[in-house]
Write an enzyme that holds these catalytic residues in place. Structure first.
Site, PDB file in Angstrom:
ATOM      1  N   ARG A  26     -10.033   0.734   8.204  1.00 24.58           N
ATOM      2  CA  ARG A  26      -9.470  -0.579   8.356  1.00 24.58           C
ATOM      3  C   ARG A  26     -10.545  -1.340   9.234  1.00 24.58           C
ATOM      4  NH1 ARG A  26      -4.020  -0.190   8.363  1.00 24.58           N
ATOM      5  NH2 ARG A  26      -2.717  -1.136   9.240  1.00 24.58           N
TER       6      ARG A  26
ATOM      7  N   ARG B  44      11.716  -5.727   5.122  1.00 26.58           N
ATOM      8  CA  ARG B  44      11.540  -4.045   4.918  1.00 26.58           C
ATOM      9  C   ARG B  44      12.300  -3.152   5.899  1.00 26.58           C
ATOM     10  NH1 ARG B  44       5.594  -1.810   5.427  1.00 26.58           N
ATOM     11  NH2 ARG B  44       5.704  -2.813   7.667  1.00 26.58           N
TER      12      ARG B  44
ATOM     13  N   ARG C 148      10.861  -1.411  11.079  1.00 24.12           N
ATOM     14  CA  ARG C 148       9.836  -1.351  12.067  1.00 24.12           C
ATOM     15  C   ARG C 148       9.730  -2.276  13.161  1.00 24.12           C
ATOM     16  NH1 ARG C 148       4.627   0.032   8.474  1.00 24.12           N
ATOM     17  NH2 ARG C 148       3.323  -1.246   9.861  1.00 24.12           N
TER      18      ARG C 148
ATOM     19  N   LYS D  77       0.887  -1.438  -0.037  1.00 23.11           N
ATOM     20  CA  LYS D  77       0.057   0.049  -0.116  1.00 23.11           C
ATOM     21  C   LYS D  77       0.870   1.207   0.147  1.00 23.11           C
ATOM     22  CE  LYS D  77      -1.970  -1.073   4.023  1.00 23.11           C
ATOM     23  NZ  LYS D  77      -1.530  -2.392   4.207  1.00 23.11           N
TER      24      LYS D  77
ATOM     25  N   ARG E 174      -0.572  -9.013  13.228  1.00 26.29           N
ATOM     26  CA  ARG E 174      -1.092  -8.229  12.526  1.00 26.29           C
ATOM     27  C   ARG E 174      -1.893  -8.675  11.060  1.00 26.29           C
ATOM     28  NH1 ARG E 174       4.032  -5.182  10.923  1.00 26.29           N
ATOM     29  NH2 ARG E 174       2.835  -4.242   9.240  1.00 26.29           N
TER      30      ARG E 174
END
Ligand code: AP5
Ligand code: MG
Ligand code: ZN
Length: 219
Positions: A88, A127, A160, A13, A171
């Site tokens: 969400r 990431r 993160r 996203k 998540r």
């Protein structure tokens, strides 16, 4: 134009929203980035959000909705927005519909970026993000030119804390439970377009931008 990017954690996203924002000329509003920014400024909102984000849980709707509406009211959003990470929950989607309707507007398009679960976990695990401008990188699929340094702004790259395997898994559980029902919500309203998010980054952007341009012509 109001565009919602829907997809699981790691679907791309943020990657796609910033590329689309540049090509289409709309503002990019990312709820997660706003929470992380609030946290780095040590605001009350940031500290509250952290207690949820650290667990991979959702921040309460009321707080999230207020934050997004304040952001979307700023002048750079006047021509429209690409929403990344919001709504969400069904309650957030209904609040957004109500507020836009009150302004004589509505959501034009919901772009659902579909990616398999195994791929999501490997994306989150690899990431790295820029501390300054939030640009996302990946050790394998999208490495920076210089290790640890952002190509765009020269900022420092970091991982993160909620990308740890344990929190990332949680998540995904939260996504399937609370966010995935939005796929049907927007499908029923005839607003959903699904895009294969497992293609190369550039190919996904091309497909998304094509869908938006086609919709702009219809308007
Ligand atoms: P948020 O920051 O929104 O995180 P998320 O939804 O979990 O999504 P991510 O940012 O992890 O993934 P992404 O889809 O942006 O993927 P990216 O482009 O980085 O939310 C964080 C937390 O904030 C939540 O857990 C919650 O606590 C809170 N929150 C936020 N919004 C909320 C809301 N509305 N309500 C309540 N709470 C909320 O890509 C991932 C990686 O893959 C990158 O390394 C990238 O380089 C790579 N990649 C991308 N595309 C490709 C591709 N096509 N091929 C190969 N690699 C790719
Ligand atoms: Mg993101
Ligand atoms: Zn940067």
């Amino acid at each position: 134009m109001y565009i919602v990017l829907l997809g699981a954690p790691g679907a791309g996203k943020g990657t796609q929203a910033s590329r689309m924002a540049e090509q289409i000329g709309l503002a990019h509003v990312a709820s997660g980035d706003l929470f992380r920014e609030a946290l780095s400024n040590r605001t009350e909102l940031g500290l509250l959000a952290k207690s949820y984000m650290d667990r991979g849980a959702l921040v309460p709707d009321e707080v999230t909705i207020r934050m997004i509406f304040e952001r979307v009211a700023l002048p750079d959003c006047a021509k429209g927005v690409i929403l990344d990470g919001f709504p969400r929950t069904i309650a957030q989607a209904e609040a957004l519909d109500r507020t836009l309707a009150g302004q004589g507007k509505n959501i034009d398009l919901v772009l659902y970026i579909k990616v398999s679960e195994d791929e999501l976990l490997s994306r989150l695990g690899g990431r790295w993000l820029c501390r300054r401008c939030q640009a996302p990188y990946h050790i394998k699929s999208a490495p920076p030119k210089v290790a640890g340094v952002c190509d765009v702004c020269g900022g420092e790259l970091y991982q993160r804390t909620d990308d740890s395997m344990e929190t990332a898994r949680n998540r995904l559980v939260v996504y399937f439970d609370q966010t995935a029902p939005l796929i049907e919500y927007y499908q029923t309203k005839g607003k959903l377009v699904e895009v294969d998010g497992e293609q190369e980054i550039e190919a996904v952007t091309r497909e998304l931008v094509d869908v938006v341009r086609a919709r702009q012509v219809q308007k």
